[in-house]
Design a protein around this motif. Structure first.
Motif, PDB file in Angstrom:
ATOM      1  N   LYS A  91       0.814  -1.222   0.000  1.00 14.90           N
ATOM      2  CA  LYS A  91       0.000   0.000   0.000  1.00 14.90           C
ATOM      3  C   LYS A  91       0.842   1.265   0.000  1.00 14.90           C
ATOM      4  CE  LYS A  91      -4.230  -1.879   2.037  1.00 14.90           C
ATOM      5  NZ  LYS A  91      -5.203  -1.778   3.169  1.00 14.90           N
ATOM      6  N   ASP A  92       1.918   1.274   0.772  1.00 18.97           N
ATOM      7  CA  ASP A  92       2.757   2.470   0.834  1.00 18.97           C
ATOM      8  C   ASP A  92       3.386   2.768  -0.528  1.00 18.97           C
ATOM      9  OD1 ASP A  92       2.124   2.809   3.456  1.00 18.97           O
ATOM     10  OD2 ASP A  92       4.008   1.994   4.257  1.00 18.97           O
ATOM     11  N   LEU A  93       3.919   1.737  -1.183  1.00 20.06           N
ATOM     12  CA  LEU A  93       4.528   1.908  -2.504  1.00 20.06           C
ATOM     13  C   LEU A  93       3.479   2.343  -3.516  1.00 20.06           C
ATOM     14  CD1 LEU A  93       6.925   1.604  -4.474  1.00 20.06           C
ATOM     15  CD2 LEU A  93       6.256  -0.803  -4.759  1.00 20.06           C
ATOM     16  N   TYR A  94       2.316   1.723  -3.477  1.00 22.94           N
ATOM     17  CA  TYR A  94       1.228   2.060  -4.401  1.00 22.94           C
ATOM     18  C   TYR A  94       0.831   3.526  -4.240  1.00 22.94           C
ATOM     19  CZ  TYR A  94      -3.591   2.315  -6.126  1.00 22.94           C
ATOM     20  OH  TYR A  94      -4.739   2.696  -6.758  1.00 22.94           O
ATOM     21  N   ARG A  95       0.612   3.958  -3.009  1.00 29.42           N
ATOM     22  CA  ARG A  95       0.177   5.325  -2.756  1.00 29.42           C
ATOM     23  C   ARG A  95       1.247   6.332  -3.174  1.00 29.42           C
ATOM     24  NH1 ARG A  95      -1.448   4.434   1.824  1.00 29.42           N
ATOM     25  NH2 ARG A  95       0.405   4.972   3.028  1.00 29.42           N
ATOM     26  N   ARG A  96       2.496   6.011  -2.879  1.00 29.49           N
ATOM     27  CA  ARG A  96       3.597   6.913  -3.224  1.00 29.49           C
ATOM     28  C   ARG A  96       3.746   7.045  -4.745  1.00 29.49           C
ATOM     29  NH1 ARG A  96       6.944   4.632  -0.196  1.00 29.49           N
ATOM     30  NH2 ARG A  96       8.076   3.318  -1.673  1.00 29.49           N
ATOM     31  N   ASN A  97       3.719   5.920  -5.435  1.00 23.88           N
ATOM     32  CA  ASN A  97       3.842   5.957  -6.893  1.00 23.88           C
ATOM     33  C   ASN A  97       2.653   6.671  -7.532  1.00 23.88           C
ATOM     34  OD1 ASN A  97       6.284   4.653  -7.006  1.00 23.88           O
ATOM     35  ND2 ASN A  97       5.422   2.628  -7.448  1.00 23.88           N
ATOM     36  N   LEU A  98       1.453   6.358  -7.050  1.00 25.28           N
ATOM     37  CA  LEU A  98       0.250   6.940  -7.635  1.00 25.28           C
ATOM     38  C   LEU A  98       0.243   8.462  -7.511  1.00 25.28           C
ATOM     39  CD1 LEU A  98      -2.415   6.213  -8.998  1.00 25.28           C
ATOM     40  CD2 LEU A  98      -3.464   6.112  -6.720  1.00 25.28           C
TER      41      LEU A  98
END
Length: 333
Positions: free
Chosen positions: A131-138
């Motif tokens: 989730k952290d990677l997804y949110r940061r990339n998005l």
């Protein structure tokens, strides 16, 4: 620096069904099918370092799509070796696909009737992105690609340029190490192309992501890539820099001269003198090969014999050079 992608003497052959016309031919083909072999890729070798941006081009039928499919693990080679990082794509496809991103200009991985954000959430689940990677990339990609105004709209309501930007984000959410772009700006307007090209350059510089392009838009290549690989009839005909291709193949030069008055220009060895422009009889164009004529010598000869108002020197555009290679007008060494 170790090579990230290594392709050694790779070949790929397809069997194509061959039958006579009509019902008798169809029946005969069912009983005893006949095939002919077509070699799509022949003994191609190259290597790519981590973080390089490569333009991978060629005319239709040159073998570039087949090569990209082998690099992405969709097809296996009939001969030679392919290695990307620690993976052999076609043997370790399950693990490998989680490390690559693919953007097809004419195919979308977004759900047509869902808002863009919902498609992103589906991809997060499929790739099991933390989730952290997804949110940061998005958040980062939406800002870089100026998507704030349409990211909550259904995909079917987007313009082609907006959809392409969303497709690029979809391919990058899991932070792939290598991205394959297939016509990423096809049909996109000028403003949209600029946004996409700037994003690609910035991402490459900031994250050191390896990128391979197949495109017919040479401005995509000129604005993003420093290196070009050209395939023709299944073989590699060029691998080098854009500047290098000008030096190797772009030997034609032209000198556009405007005289102060109408002149009768004498023939010059190894120089083609084109007829005056219909709108201005004081202009001439001198076309020559840089291997045969020194431009300084030509200019000195013209300036010493004629009253000249203006001179403009131009080199062939990269598109015209590529076209000549495709048409067999230049021969690779």
């Amino acid at each position: 620096m170790p090579e990230f992608i290594e392709v050694k003497e790779v070949s790929k052959v397809f069997k194509i069904s061959k039958r006579s016309n009509g019902v008798p031919g169809m029946i005969a083909n069912l009983i005893m099918p006949k095939y002919e072999k077509r070699e799509a890729v022949r003994g191609v070798s190259f290597s790519i370092q981590q973080g390089e941006m490569i333009g991978f081009i060629g005319p239709n039928g040159a073998g570039k799509s087949t090569m990209i499919k082998m690099l992405s693990g969709i097809l296996f080679p009939d001969g030679g070796e392919i290695k990307v990082g620690k993976w052999i794509p076609y043997k370790q496809r399950k693990d490998y696909v989680g490390k690559i991103g693919v953007v097809f200009g004419q195919k979308s991985q977004l759900q047509w009737d869902l808002p863009v954000m919902d498609s992103f959430e589906l991809l997060r689940a499929i790739y099991r992105i933390p989730k952290d990677l997804y949110r940061r990339n998005l958040e980062r990609y939406i800002e870089m690609l100026l998507m704030e105004q349409f990211v909550h709209q259904p995909v079917r309501q987007l313009s082609l340029g907006q959809r392409m930007r969303a497709d690029i984000v979809a391919a990058l959410l899991h932070s792939p190490e290598i991205i394959f772009f297939d016509e990423p700006t096809i049909g996109v307007d000028v403003a949209g192309k600029e946004i996409i090209r700037n994003f690609i350059k910035d991402l490459n510089q900031q994250d050191n992501v390896t990128m391979l392009f197949t495109t017919h838009d040479m401005q995509d290549i000129e604005n993003t890539c420093k290196r070009l690989i050209i395939l023709d009839e299944g073989e590699k005909v060029y691998d080098g820099s854009l500047m290098g291709i000008r030096e190797k193949y772009g030997t034609t030069r032209q000198l556009d001269v405007e005289f102060n008055q109408e002149e009768v220009v004498k023939p010059i060895a190894n120089v083609e003198i084109l007829e005056p422009d219909e709108t201005d009889s004081r202009k001439r164009r001198f076309v020559f090969e840089s291997r045969n004529v020194q431009i300084n010598d030509l200019m000195n000869e013209l300036l010493s014999q004629y009253d000249i108002r203006d001179i403009n020197i131009s080199e062939p555009e990269i598109e015209s050079i590529i076209r000549k290679i495709y048409n067999g007008e230049v021969v690779s060494e």
